[in-house]
Design an enzyme around this catalytic site. Sequence first.
Site, PDB file in Angstrom:
ATOM      1  N   SER A 155       0.860  -1.190   0.000  1.00 39.16           N
ATOM      2  CA  SER A 155       0.000   0.000   0.000  1.00 39.16           C
ATOM      3  C   SER A 155       0.890   1.231   0.000  1.00 39.16           C
ATOM      4  O   SER A 155       2.060   1.151   0.392  1.00 39.16           O
ATOM      5  CB  SER A 155      -0.870  -0.006   1.265  1.00 39.16           C
ATOM      6  OG  SER A 155      -1.436   1.271   1.496  1.00 39.16           O
TER       7      SER A 155
ATOM      8  N   TYR B 168      -2.963  -0.740  10.126  1.00 42.86           N
ATOM      9  CA  TYR B 168      -2.895  -1.087   8.700  1.00 42.86           C
ATOM     10  C   TYR B 168      -1.533  -0.689   8.136  1.00 42.86           C
ATOM     11  O   TYR B 168      -0.869  -1.459   7.444  1.00 42.86           O
ATOM     12  CB  TYR B 168      -4.026  -0.354   7.980  1.00 42.86           C
ATOM     13  CG  TYR B 168      -4.135  -0.573   6.502  1.00 42.86           C
ATOM     14  CD1 TYR B 168      -3.559   0.319   5.602  1.00 42.86           C
ATOM     15  CD2 TYR B 168      -4.832  -1.662   5.980  1.00 42.86           C
ATOM     16  CE1 TYR B 168      -3.676   0.130   4.232  1.00 42.86           C
ATOM     17  CE2 TYR B 168      -4.958  -1.850   4.610  1.00 42.86           C
ATOM     18  CZ  TYR B 168      -4.381  -0.948   3.750  1.00 42.86           C
ATOM     19  OH  TYR B 168      -4.499  -1.146   2.383  1.00 42.86           O
TER      20      TYR B 168
HETATM   21  C1  GCO Z   1      -7.319   4.987   4.128  1.00 38.29           C
HETATM   22  C2  GCO Z   1      -7.428   4.162   2.865  1.00 38.29           C
HETATM   23  C3  GCO Z   1      -6.048   3.646   2.431  1.00 38.29           C
HETATM   24  C4  GCO Z   1      -6.201   3.015   1.064  1.00 38.29           C
HETATM   25  C5  GCO Z   1      -4.972   2.357   0.519  1.00 38.29           C
HETATM   26  C6  GCO Z   1      -3.912   3.346   0.208  1.00 38.29           C
HETATM   27  O1  GCO Z   1      -8.149   4.851   5.021  1.00 38.29           O
HETATM   28  O2  GCO Z   1      -6.373   5.803   4.170  1.00 38.29           O
HETATM   29  O3  GCO Z   1      -8.316   3.079   3.066  1.00 38.29           O
HETATM   30  O4  GCO Z   1      -5.584   2.756   3.396  1.00 38.29           O
HETATM   31  O5  GCO Z   1      -7.192   2.025   1.135  1.00 38.29           O
HETATM   32  O6  GCO Z   1      -4.505   1.384   1.396  1.00 38.29           O
HETATM   33  O7  GCO Z   1      -2.818   2.637  -0.336  1.00 38.29           O
END
Ligand code: GCO
Length: 264
Positions: free
Chosen positions: A147, A160
């Site tokens: 990501s 995440y």
């Molecule tokens: C957030 C988004 C990001 C995107 C993606 C970016 O809440 O900032 O969901 O996480 O989904 O992962 O690369």
Amino acid sequence: MSIELFNLKDKVALITGSTHGLGMAMAMGLGKAGATIVVNGNSSQEKIDNALAAYRREGVNAVGYKFNVADEKDVIVSIKKIETEVGNIDILVNNAGIIKRTPLAQMEVEDFKQVLDIDLVSPFIVSKQVVKGMMERQSGKIINICSMMSQLGRNTVGAYAAAKGGLVMLTKNMATEWARHNIQVNGIGPGYFATSQTAPIRIDGHPFNDFIVNRTPAAKWGDPNDLAGAAIFLSSQASDFVNGHILYVDGGILATIGKPSNEL
Ligand code: GCO
């Protein structure tokens, strides 16, 4: 440049989390490049069946397997079943993932661990099973879906980002250990895409929506189909000497510090 370089005919590709969203878009691309697609999901058989109908409407040869990528026993049984019923897995795309948007100071440890389990530990669990056959055949492609949050933080997505940051280093270590077996392990780092995961922050007029459009040089959210080319490249012989590379498909967002909203 021979188009054969990108031909995936006779290849079997397993894409985890491919019943919708980015996973489906990448899998559809691999299928249209000739691969047989093994669709995976863990929510319901109905969702898998609906996805299979969509793949088949697009002329993609697809089969579906419901299993939980975070459950090692389920993965072991399922990979064996796939390799018996469909064939050797030539291409693995570790795409399945979740996000929980909570400020770190308020986040429950259990929630943090669940994000790490699915987004970071699961690619290890699934790759560990699939790489056995790749090593026997001295051939394979593994793509970990990282990501832009592998590189940048943002309020409320700390778990995440930690997982996706770790996935970059897991990708590099897989490449370090497995490249000698002619197994190319790389990553794709999506920027901000129009998916169900981002729907809550993409509403017209939502401050975050305006922020992302302004912050991204391409001045728009990505279309999931924009990822198919990167997936085909990293799944094909065109990338046979590419190892441990994270290919960011992000409209340029990681290339810039951004600009004031009133600047063109
Ligand atoms: C957030 C988004 C990001 C995107 C993606 C970016 O809440 O900032 O969901 O996480 O989904 O992962 O690369």
